[in-house]
Design a protein around this motif. Sequence first.
Motif, short mmCIF file in Angstrom:
data_model
loop_
_atom_site.label_atom_id
_atom_site.label_comp_id
_atom_site.label_asym_id
_atom_site.label_seq_id
_atom_site.Cartn_x
_atom_site.Cartn_y
_atom_site.Cartn_z
N ASP A 176 0.82 -1.22 0.00
CA ASP A 176 0.00 0.00 0.00
C ASP A 176 0.85 1.27 0.00
OD1 ASP A 176 1.01 -0.02 2.54
OD2 ASP A 176 -0.91 0.08 3.58
N GLU A 364 -1.70 3.78 -6.77
CA GLU A 364 -1.16 3.14 -5.57
C GLU A 364 -2.33 2.67 -4.73
OE1 GLU A 364 0.49 5.01 -1.51
OE2 GLU A 364 1.85 5.33 -3.22
N PRO A 365 -2.42 1.35 -4.42
CA PRO A 365 -3.58 0.87 -3.65
C PRO A 365 -3.61 1.43 -2.23
CG PRO A 365 -1.93 -0.84 -3.86
CD PRO A 365 -1.48 0.29 -4.73
N ASP A 366 -4.82 1.65 -1.73
CA ASP A 366 -4.99 2.16 -0.36
C ASP A 366 -4.53 1.15 0.69
OD1 ASP A 366 -5.85 4.66 -0.75
OD2 ASP A 366 -7.97 4.28 -0.42
N VAL A 369 -2.56 -5.52 -1.03
CA VAL A 369 -3.31 -6.49 -1.83
C VAL A 369 -2.55 -7.81 -1.80
CG1 VAL A 369 -4.16 -7.08 -4.12
CG2 VAL A 369 -4.26 -4.70 -3.33
N TYR A 379 -7.06 -9.03 -9.06
CA TYR A 379 -7.32 -7.67 -8.61
C TYR A 379 -7.53 -6.81 -9.85
CZ TYR A 379 -6.64 -3.04 -6.57
OH TYR A 379 -6.80 -1.73 -6.19
N GLU A 381 -8.07 -3.16 -11.59
CA GLU A 381 -7.79 -1.75 -11.30
C GLU A 381 -9.11 -0.98 -11.20
OE1 GLU A 381 -8.25 0.89 -13.45
OE2 GLU A 381 -9.02 -0.26 -15.14
#
Length: 827
Positions: A176, A364-366, A369, A379, A381
């Motif tokens: 993350d 950028e993922p919170d 993952v 996953y 987007e």
Amino acid sequence: MKAINTKKIVALTTGLAMVGATIFGAAAQDLSQYPSPLFIKDGVFDGSIVVGELAKTSDVVGSIELAAGLQAAAVKKTAVSVGVGSSTIDKGVKIDKTGTHVGPNRFIQFVQDTALDESDLPNLLADGLLDEDEGETKNKVDYDQELTLISNSGQLIFTQDDDDAPTAGWYLHFADNANMYNFTLDFDENVDYDNTSSTTIDADFNTAKLSILGKEYTITDVNPVSSANTNIDKITMLAGDTTRWLTQDEPLTREISGGKHTFVLVDVNENEDKCGISVDGTIQWVDVGSTKTVTGIQIGVTDAITVHSAGKDTDVCEVNLGATELELKDGNNVKLNGVEIDGSTVDIVNADGNSLRTLGFVFEPDDDVYLDGKTTTHYTEPIFDAFTFWFDGMNSDKSEVIDFQASGSSATLKYMNSDNKEVKIQWKLNDTDNTLVLGTGAAIDDRLYLENQFCDFVTAITECEGGQFLVITAGGEAHVVEIIDFDTSDSKITLKDVTYGSTTEDDFTFAAGVPAFGSQTIDLGAGAGAVVLTVQSDVNETSGTVGRIFFNSTTGNGDFAETSLNDGGGAPSNQGGILLHRFRTNGVDEQYANGMGGNATIQAFNFTEEAEDNYGGNSLRFNLTYDTTDEDINILAPAANAFAASAVDASDTDDDHEYYVTNWSTEVYFDSEDNDFAKITYYDTYRFGQIFIGEAEAKITSSGGSVESVEVQQIPVGSAKLDKDITDWAAQNLVVVGGPCANTVAAALMGNPADCTSGFKDGEGIIKLYKADTGKVALLAAGYSALDTRRVTRVLANYKDYAANLKGTEVKVTGTTLTDVTVSSVA
């Protein structure tokens, strides 16, 4: 032949008559079902092996060989899922190259180090053309789309996380705190615009169309940074499931979001900046360049034209049905339908304040993952819902399990050698002096000796009977060989290959019962080659040691033993596999280790991996220590040159067990709570992740399935019995070794003949099957002489070699030696 106890025969005969023993009928089971299912069911031996109390040693040796054959057949076979072999994707690309894979701890960008483009994802990243003639400037410019993976995101790891990865295993992990990817739409040349004002800039782009990640967008609004800075700062676009021109009062029915809906253009205002649209009878006015939700359907308007014809208005309006409004503002989050997408950052590249060059964004993922390839496989987007990262687990391959266990004062290592035969190595702590020895005890006849080690005898060489030595052939094949007998009268030595279950007899020179001092080469048979036994006299007169036997293999491979899958290829000096540790004091090879009582650590063995493509070659070390509190031997956590992951808890509910993993993907499952075991799972080749990037609706096809796992089921201790121990043969399944003259159970089965040699001829033996009314069976293996019986048991030990002739309920075995064997039916 020697006579036996007739009272015992009468007792067994009575029992036999009560049960009603019969020979198998033609339609029933027969010898073709030996050993399974006659004596082995579901991999478990069910029965006893019976020899006569007065039988010769040859019968005992024959029963040992027979038991070895049964042990080899006593295996439990289980279909084990292997997940994927070499997976493929129908609408995407595999992140993999020949010789360069996403292996343990590698990032996907290590393999995919160039941007993905139209050649990789032709639907999503197709090249396009911006063709617009709005406003003061005209543009006809080609563009391409690229997806670039980031060097520190998308890593294949072995881990466990209580919240996101509760079970230890292989995961594709996106952190993350790192960008996941970078998308760019790059024009081949500058897209010019009139920068006189914000109005002229907007006019030059309004209604122009771009295809982004497989979806067509219409530009509805363009804004500069300011009046002074005319670089483009924000672009708003609309896209829809259906983009159509609606004509006034002409209904259009479309299926959107799983339901059918009817759309009607009611009117366009005179300024041509609003359209009145009916959705399933509900009317809403929608501004050009904006969206509204009508009865749950998002409607976007990109253009409006009023048409006044004679007697009737036929206005038209370009609408996006099921619309998505996309807002790209430089340096800000992407906005979808007015909602910011956390983690996204827009990048708009201008040139000279009057031209546009590139549109792009990073994501950028919170949250972290974790894709496990099983329950969580992909996953998608979140901006365009266009492309997906897929993890289909590790590529499958054959594996083996090497089992290391400790219990009380003993430790045991089990593995399959390169010929798929089980090798069993033991260590034993001597409670009296806290010395650790290889073998089952400290006595010389309980020890396991390595090459160049020796057995000291005090009175006679026969004291070394029962001692074992480890022979490793030139091909790395391990054999544990036991001294069964020194026959001083016949000048013979009998050895048993414990690993293979075979015995061999060879000449051994004695003089008046004393072994000849010097070296003698003994043939071991069973592919084990030969061993040189060197007998040395007057070793230590003070201690009373009379002689010493040294063990030397003539075709040895040093101390490295290959396993069923580890042939040492590519390992340092090709020395892969199991290496037993030699106890040493000041560099001198010892046969036992002192000091176990004070929590000292003793190295037991190394396991060295093969090496290929910069994977493997790791040497895992396994050590033993002594727990003074529990007064038993413990196994310590494995050590290695480097682990890809270490001390990983088994799950969020199990921190008593840990995993240690190498970059070959060798896994050690360790009992960190009680220190009782370490199980090594080793793979035939190094493994890597099956990772893809594809369209959201792509499908993965896995070539995996299942493989057969074979687990040896130990024949229970106590399965070998003397004839005097059997009071009712029909109470259990029996393999009866020896004829009526040497075995009372055999006599009972054959009806207690007055002449115990009746029916037998010199040079012949029989294998005969009997069944009791209880459903139990007895198999008689007997010959006229001890050699004849031995020949019969050799046939049963090597039953696969004689399968074509082991049929019916009785066969005859003839020959002159143990290698000259013929099996034929009984007429």
